[in-house]
Each structure stands twice: as structure tokens, then as C-alpha cells.
Motif scaffolding. Sequence first.
Motif, PDB file in Angstrom:
ATOM      1  N   ASN A  72       0.837  -1.198   0.000  1.00 48.60           N
ATOM      2  CA  ASN A  72       0.000   0.000   0.000  1.00 48.60           C
ATOM      3  C   ASN A  72       0.871   1.247   0.000  1.00 48.60           C
ATOM      4  N   PRO A  73       0.370   2.343  -0.590  1.00 46.20           N
ATOM      5  CA  PRO A  73       1.122   3.601  -0.523  1.00 46.20           C
ATOM      6  C   PRO A  73       1.272   4.045   0.935  1.00 46.20           C
ATOM      7  N   GLN A  74       2.293   4.832   1.186  1.00 45.33           N
ATOM      8  CA  GLN A  74       2.487   5.362   2.534  1.00 45.33           C
ATOM      9  C   GLN A  74       1.315   6.249   2.907  1.00 45.33           C
ATOM     10  N   ARG A  75       0.897   6.162   4.153  1.00 49.67           N
ATOM     11  CA  ARG A  75      -0.228   6.957   4.657  1.00 49.67           C
ATOM     12  C   ARG A  75       0.282   7.856   5.775  1.00 49.67           C
ATOM     13  N   ILE A  76      -0.092   9.125   5.689  1.00 45.43           N
ATOM     14  CA  ILE A  76       0.305  10.093   6.712  1.00 45.43           C
ATOM     15  C   ILE A  76      -0.972  10.687   7.297  1.00 45.43           C
ATOM     16  N   ILE A  77      -1.025  10.778   8.620  1.00 47.90           N
ATOM     17  CA  ILE A  77      -2.148  11.435   9.289  1.00 47.90           C
ATOM     18  C   ILE A  77      -1.558  12.518  10.186  1.00 47.90           C
ATOM     19  N   VAL A  78      -2.131  13.704  10.097  1.00 47.18           N
ATOM     20  CA  VAL A  78      -1.713  14.817  10.941  1.00 47.18           C
ATOM     21  C   VAL A  78      -2.939  15.290  11.713  1.00 47.18           C
ATOM     22  N   GLN A  79      -2.782  15.420  13.021  1.00 46.41           N
ATOM     23  CA  GLN A  79      -3.870  15.900  13.876  1.00 46.41           C
ATOM     24  C   GLN A  79      -3.308  16.993  14.762  1.00 46.41           C
ATOM     25  N   THR A  80      -4.036  18.081  14.911  1.00 48.12           N
ATOM     26  CA  THR A  80      -3.594  19.144  15.817  1.00 48.12           C
ATOM     27  C   THR A  80      -4.657  19.396  16.874  1.00 48.12           C
ATOM     28  N   TYR A  81      -4.203  19.796  18.050  1.00 52.78           N
ATOM     29  CA  TYR A  81      -5.086  20.180  19.148  1.00 52.78           C
ATOM     30  C   TYR A  81      -4.612  21.534  19.647  1.00 52.78           C
ATOM     31  N   ASN A  82      -5.562  22.394  19.948  1.00 50.44           N
ATOM     32  CA  ASN A  82      -5.251  23.699  20.506  1.00 50.44           C
ATOM     33  C   ASN A  82      -6.174  23.908  21.696  1.00 50.44           C
ATOM     34  N   TYR A  83      -5.587  24.265  22.817  1.00 52.02           N
ATOM     35  CA  TYR A  83      -6.336  24.316  24.069  1.00 52.02           C
ATOM     36  C   TYR A  83      -5.929  25.555  24.854  1.00 52.02           C
ATOM     37  N   ASN A  84      -6.905  26.292  25.342  1.00 55.60           N
ATOM     38  CA  ASN A  84      -6.571  27.490  26.113  1.00 55.60           C
ATOM     39  C   ASN A  84      -7.035  27.408  27.567  1.00 55.60           C
ATOM     40  N   ILE A 145     -10.933  25.707   8.619  1.00 50.85           N
ATOM     41  CA  ILE A 145      -9.596  25.188   8.930  1.00 50.85           C
ATOM     42  C   ILE A 145      -9.532  24.788  10.406  1.00 50.85           C
ATOM     43  N   THR A 146      -9.167  23.520  10.631  1.00 48.82           N
ATOM     44  CA  THR A 146      -9.061  23.011  12.000  1.00 48.82           C
ATOM     45  C   THR A 146      -7.669  22.485  12.338  1.00 48.82           C
ATOM     46  N   ASN A 147      -6.835  22.221  11.341  1.00 55.03           N
ATOM     47  CA  ASN A 147      -5.481  21.722  11.584  1.00 55.03           C
ATOM     48  C   ASN A 147      -4.502  22.884  11.532  1.00 55.03           C
ATOM     49  N   PHE A 148      -4.074  23.339  12.693  1.00 53.34           N
ATOM     50  CA  PHE A 148      -3.139  24.452  12.802  1.00 53.34           C
ATOM     51  C   PHE A 148      -2.453  24.371  14.155  1.00 53.34           C
ATOM     52  N   PHE A 149      -1.328  25.061  14.284  1.00 57.52           N
ATOM     53  CA  PHE A 149      -0.677  25.162  15.588  1.00 57.52           C
ATOM     54  C   PHE A 149       0.219  26.384  15.621  1.00 57.52           C
ATOM     55  N   LEU A 150       0.571  26.798  16.836  1.00 47.95           N
ATOM     56  CA  LEU A 150       1.521  27.878  17.081  1.00 47.95           C
ATOM     57  C   LEU A 150       2.793  27.245  17.619  1.00 47.95           C
ATOM     58  N   ASP A 151       3.957  27.628  17.061  1.00 49.59           N
ATOM     59  CA  ASP A 151       5.211  27.078  17.569  1.00 49.59           C
ATOM     60  C   ASP A 151       5.734  27.957  18.706  1.00 49.59           C
ATOM     61  N   ASN A 152       6.940  27.644  19.184  1.00 46.14           N
ATOM     62  CA  ASN A 152       7.517  28.393  20.314  1.00 46.14           C
ATOM     63  C   ASN A 152       7.735  29.865  19.998  1.00 46.14           C
ATOM     64  N   ASP A 153       7.889  30.200  18.731  1.00 43.89           N
ATOM     65  CA  ASP A 153       8.087  31.588  18.327  1.00 43.89           C
ATOM     66  C   ASP A 153       6.772  32.268  17.965  1.00 43.89           C
ATOM     67  N   GLU A 154       5.653  31.613  18.285  1.00 47.34           N
ATOM     68  CA  GLU A 154       4.303  32.114  18.023  1.00 47.34           C
ATOM     69  C   GLU A 154       4.012  32.277  16.540  1.00 47.34           C
ATOM     70  N   LYS A 155       4.673  31.494  15.716  1.00 45.98           N
ATOM     71  CA  LYS A 155       4.382  31.456  14.276  1.00 45.98           C
ATOM     72  C   LYS A 155       3.212  30.505  14.076  1.00 45.98           C
TER      73      LYS A 155
END
Length: 177
Positions: A72-84, A145-155
Amino acid sequence: NIDLNIPVINIKGDIPKEFNKITQEVFVKKANEVMENTNVSEKIIYSIDYAAYINGDILSVIIKSSLKQGNNPQRIIVQTYNYNIKTKVTLSNIIEQKNIDEQKLKSKIDRALQIVKREEEILTQSGYSVYVRDLNSDVYKLENITNFFLDNDEKLYIIFAYGNQNFTSELDIVKYE
């Protein structure tokens, strides 16, 4: 070959509980299926990695799994969570908190995807089979859009992962600074 680093959010409340439930249903369930596979001739490579960032009151967690099973072809899944601390964070919360100009963000997304679309067309003309993006799709609307994140530099990073049900490894990442 299995390399699993599966995060658990150890914060009390319904929202972290829901995050952990999704992680169990998506990533741990597949890990168990891989480990219980009795077909010793089938080659399987499965990995799960994650990164976590804290920006003010916002915890961003990104989980990425990669599965190569047999032919089978390679499968990639990406999930992000953001919590305040109290609620799940939406992209509109980040836009408001960081005073991001929505038009500039949308333009950045459009430019990045147009570049990928041109590369896709070149590959298609060269005879390669590629994932075809529909740039008019609703998945590119900011409110969807639901898949996003902020890195340590707030990008801000926005992730468009395509075709998880179709066993594709296509994804686009748009960085907003």
C-alpha cells in the motif's frame, strides 16, 4: 518496525478528555492493529511523533503518524489540538488574539497553494500521478480550517492534510509570520 510516541493531555476537563479520546481512536487503535498483525511476511513501518508548544494560555499539540504497510502507498495522518485551559481554540480565536489580518492570511494561503498547484501541473504533464487539489474547495476557507498550531516563536502553521481515507501522503503546510 514500530516507533510510537503518543501524547496524552493530562489536564482535567471535557475538552482534553475529547482530545485524548480522538488520539486513542485514531492513533492507538491503528497501533494495536499493527501489533496484532499475524502476517509475518507483510512488512509494516509505523511511527507516531508529536510536538507541543505553549504560547500564553494556549497549548498547541501536533501529532503526525506515518504508516507503510505491505504494498500500500504510505499513509500520513496529521492531527492538531489547541487548548486554552478552558476551551478548544479555533483558528478565529488565534486570528483575533494575534491581531492577524484575515485578508493577508487568506492571501498567504492562496499564494502557497497556487505554487503547489503549479508544481502539481508540471508533474502531471510529465506523466506522474499526483494528488489533484481543488483550490475552490471549502477546506481552504478560514472558517473551515481546523489543523493548525503555534510554535515556540508564536508562528502560525496551517496544515492541509489530504486523503487520509485514500492512503495518500499529501499535505501542504502554510506558515504565517
